[in-house]
Scaffold this motif. Structure first.
Motif, short mmCIF file in Angstrom:
data_model
loop_
_atom_site.label_atom_id
_atom_site.label_comp_id
_atom_site.label_asym_id
_atom_site.label_seq_id
_atom_site.Cartn_x
_atom_site.Cartn_y
_atom_site.Cartn_z
N LYS A 217 0.85 -1.19 0.00
CA LYS A 217 0.00 0.00 0.00
C LYS A 217 0.88 1.23 0.00
N LEU A 218 0.81 1.97 -1.06
CA LEU A 218 1.69 3.13 -1.22
C LEU A 218 0.82 4.37 -1.40
N ASP A 219 0.59 5.02 -0.27
CA ASP A 219 -0.28 6.21 -0.26
C ASP A 219 0.60 7.42 -0.55
N ILE A 220 0.36 8.06 -1.68
CA ILE A 220 1.28 9.13 -2.09
C ILE A 220 0.48 10.39 -2.47
N SER A 221 1.16 11.54 -2.47
CA SER A 221 0.48 12.72 -2.99
C SER A 221 1.37 13.42 -4.02
N LEU A 222 0.70 14.11 -4.91
CA LEU A 222 1.37 14.74 -6.05
C LEU A 222 0.77 16.12 -6.27
N PRO A 223 1.55 17.04 -6.88
CA PRO A 223 0.91 18.28 -7.33
C PRO A 223 -0.21 17.86 -8.30
N VAL A 224 -1.40 18.42 -8.13
CA VAL A 224 -2.55 17.91 -8.89
C VAL A 224 -2.27 17.88 -10.39
N GLU A 225 -1.53 18.89 -10.89
CA GLU A 225 -1.31 18.94 -12.35
C GLU A 225 -0.34 17.85 -12.83
N ARG A 226 0.31 17.14 -11.88
CA ARG A 226 1.24 16.08 -12.30
C ARG A 226 0.67 14.68 -12.07
N MET A 227 -0.56 14.61 -11.60
CA MET A 227 -1.16 13.30 -11.32
C MET A 227 -1.28 12.45 -12.59
N THR A 228 -1.64 13.10 -13.70
CA THR A 228 -1.87 12.34 -14.94
C THR A 228 -0.58 11.68 -15.40
N SER A 229 0.49 12.44 -15.41
CA SER A 229 1.77 11.88 -15.86
C SER A 229 2.18 10.72 -14.97
N PHE A 230 2.01 10.88 -13.65
CA PHE A 230 2.37 9.80 -12.72
C PHE A 230 1.51 8.56 -12.99
N ALA A 231 0.18 8.79 -13.09
CA ALA A 231 -0.74 7.65 -13.27
C ALA A 231 -0.45 6.91 -14.58
N GLU A 232 -0.04 7.65 -15.60
CA GLU A 232 0.25 7.00 -16.88
C GLU A 232 1.50 6.13 -16.81
N ARG A 233 2.43 6.48 -15.91
CA ARG A 233 3.71 5.76 -15.88
C ARG A 233 3.84 4.70 -14.80
N VAL A 234 3.03 4.81 -13.73
CA VAL A 234 3.33 3.99 -12.55
C VAL A 234 3.22 2.48 -12.81
N GLU A 235 2.21 2.08 -13.58
CA GLU A 235 2.04 0.64 -13.80
C GLU A 235 3.25 0.07 -14.56
N ALA A 236 3.69 0.81 -15.58
CA ALA A 236 4.84 0.34 -16.37
C ALA A 236 6.09 0.25 -15.49
N GLU A 237 6.28 1.23 -14.60
CA GLU A 237 7.46 1.21 -13.73
C GLU A 237 7.44 -0.01 -12.81
N VAL A 238 6.24 -0.30 -12.26
CA VAL A 238 6.14 -1.43 -11.32
C VAL A 238 6.31 -2.75 -12.07
#
Ligand code: 2HG
Ligand code: ZN
Length: 466
Positions: A336-357
């Motif tokens: 469980k990895l509860d994280i926060s991001l600047p709202v305008e960067r959430m999309t970029s993070f969400a698009e990449r996180v699955e591939a990184e994992v």
């Protein structure tokens, strides 16, 4: 722990409230997800703040580690006893005073559950500003210790914003009490504020004075289907600026929805699946249906919507969001990895996180959900072994790259301690350590929590230590 020490502690809390039997201790030694397991030399269940103070005085004298625990709903291993520490359960401290209607405040014990607090204050026409899905078990003391957030942070702030005063016991057994409910009190350091979010490392909260908010009886909930997170965030921007009654904007995606539907046997919310879902709730004294309807009708991004105004229908919509945690747990032991991001960067993070994992650990299942308006995503990963730290490493490095925080609302606990330096500078960590040393010189309170004691498995040399 020596037999003499056990005897001394038993005389403080009464023998019936010292649990030494393995069966009786078991439920205090494992966290809710089953990922964190520990061992306590004894579980102590004090009945009041004076007993807590005496227990800490005795343990400090003997340099015995103490881990405080409320409802044991934490998700970062922060209240699980390690290395035979004493487990201090605060659940018996569940006193509840009458609501002070003039100040709009209430005094409660640390062991009171959020659900009992809500029932109590709602009967007086008030409400509590923080709400979380674990309300039936989570205790006010634990929520203060972790600075819990939940679904209404956008309107009322997190736990820190609700705490007007605190009573707490420090490591040496001294009791500090700021419970007079003064909203304005600038006499010296804000010790109460310091204890909020300190995860049991600076003191043990025994009671709190809490600010209340008006009870808003008219609620409208909408579930929205959208193409993707980018579209959802444009809707969030519109709702935030147009709706004074906006209470919650929660986000989830198809993989999480599928798990929830399977676990709860729920029908699909819409005829077609969508790339992203928002759960929006407005609350007011006057029915907010019209204002929500007109804001949504102008939002071209919304592909599908379902709106509910009465209790059971609203609960039906909330079920798709609130059962994520249970549904994920039913499918395996999650990271469980509860994280926060600047709202305008959430999309970029969400698009990449699955591939990184999945690049790091092929075959992992990544489920994202969270609190859209707060930039807070709960990255849940199923598949890797419970102790495989490569998952957290991959996700947290991506978080740091996006200027985010490795903990939004669950705390650092033991789970994230090795990565603290990704979001806190050396100077920050040194200042925090100095505070810890000043208030707990022997380091008896929750050792291993917040501060890294060993580098993370996959970190670069020197990066995750301080
Ligand atoms: C929530 O928002 C909680 O439901 C739990 O913070 C998040 O299970 C989780 O990862
Ligand atoms: Zn959450």
């Amino acid at each position: 722990m020596t037999p003499e020490l056990v005897e001394m502690l038993s005389s403080v809390v009464a023998p019936g409230h010292v649990l030494a039997d393995a069966d009786l201790k078991a439920s205090y030694e494992t966290d809710w997800t089953g990922r964190f397991k520990g061992s306590a030399s004894a579980v102590l269940r004090p009945g009041d703040a004076q007993q807590v103070a005496e227990v800490l005085r005795v343990c400090n004298e003997a340099a015995v580690a103490v881990v405080a625990q409320g409802g044991n709903t934490g998700l970062v291993g922060g209240s699980i006893p390690r290395d035979s520490a004493v487990l201090l359960s605060l659940r018996r401290l569940d006193q509840l005073e009458a609501v002070d209607e003039i100040s709009g405040q209430v005094t409660v014990g640390a062991g009171l559950t959020l659900a009992r607090l809500q029932d109590h204050v709602r009967a007086s026409g008030f409400d509590f500003g923080v709400d979380i899905a674990a309300r039936d078990s989570a205790t006010i003391g634990g929520m203060i210790a972790t600075n819990a957030g939940g679904t209404r942070v956008l309107r009322y702030g997190h736990m820190r914003a609700q705490v007007v005063g605190i009573e707490a016991v420090l490591a040496d057994g001294s009791l500090i009490s700021r419970m007079s409910g003064l909203l304005k009190d600038n006499s010296g350091y804000d010790l109460a504020g310091l204890l909020v979010g300190s995860e049991g490392t600076l003191g043990v909260v025994t009671a709190a004075r809490l600010r209340l908010v008006p009870l808003l009886t008219k609620r409208v909930t909408a579930l929205l289907g959208l193409d993707d997170l980018g579209a959802a965030l444009s809707v969030v921007a519109r709702l935030r600026s147009e709706l004074a009654s906006l209470d919650s904007v929660e986000v989830f995606f198809e993989p999480g929805l599928e798990l929830v539907r399977e676990h709860m046997r729920l029908p699909a919310p819409f005829r077609e699946p969508h790339g992203c879902y928002l759960l929006v709730e407005c609350a007011s004294r006057r029915n907010p249906l019209e204002e929500l309807g007109s804001a949504l009708s102008a939002a071209e991004e919304v592909q599908d919507s379902a709106v509910a105004t009465d209790g059971p229908d609203r609960e039906r919509l909330w079920a798709y969001r609130e059962h994520h945690t249970a549904a994920i747990n039913a499918a395996g032991v999650p990271h469980k990895l509860d994280i926060s991001l600047p709202v305008e960067r959430m999309t970029s993070f969400a698009e990449r996180v699955e591939a990184e994992v999945t690049k790091t650990i092929p075959g992992s299942r990544v489920i994202l959900f969270g609190h859209a308006a707060d930039g807070n995503l709960h990255v849940n990963v199923l598949g890797p072994e419970a102790d495989d730290e490569r998952v957290a490493d991959a996700v947290f490095r991506l978080v740091a790259e996006h200027d985010g925080s490795i903990s939004a609302e669950h705390g650092i606990g033991v789970a994230k301690a090795p990565w603290l330096s990704l979001t806190r500078s050396e100077a920050d960590i040194a200042a925090m350590r100095a505070i810890k040393r000043a208030l707990d010189p022997k380091g008896i309170l929750n050792p291993g929590v917040i501060f890294p004691t060993a580098p993370a498995v996959a970190s670069q040399p020197g990066e995750a230590s301080s």
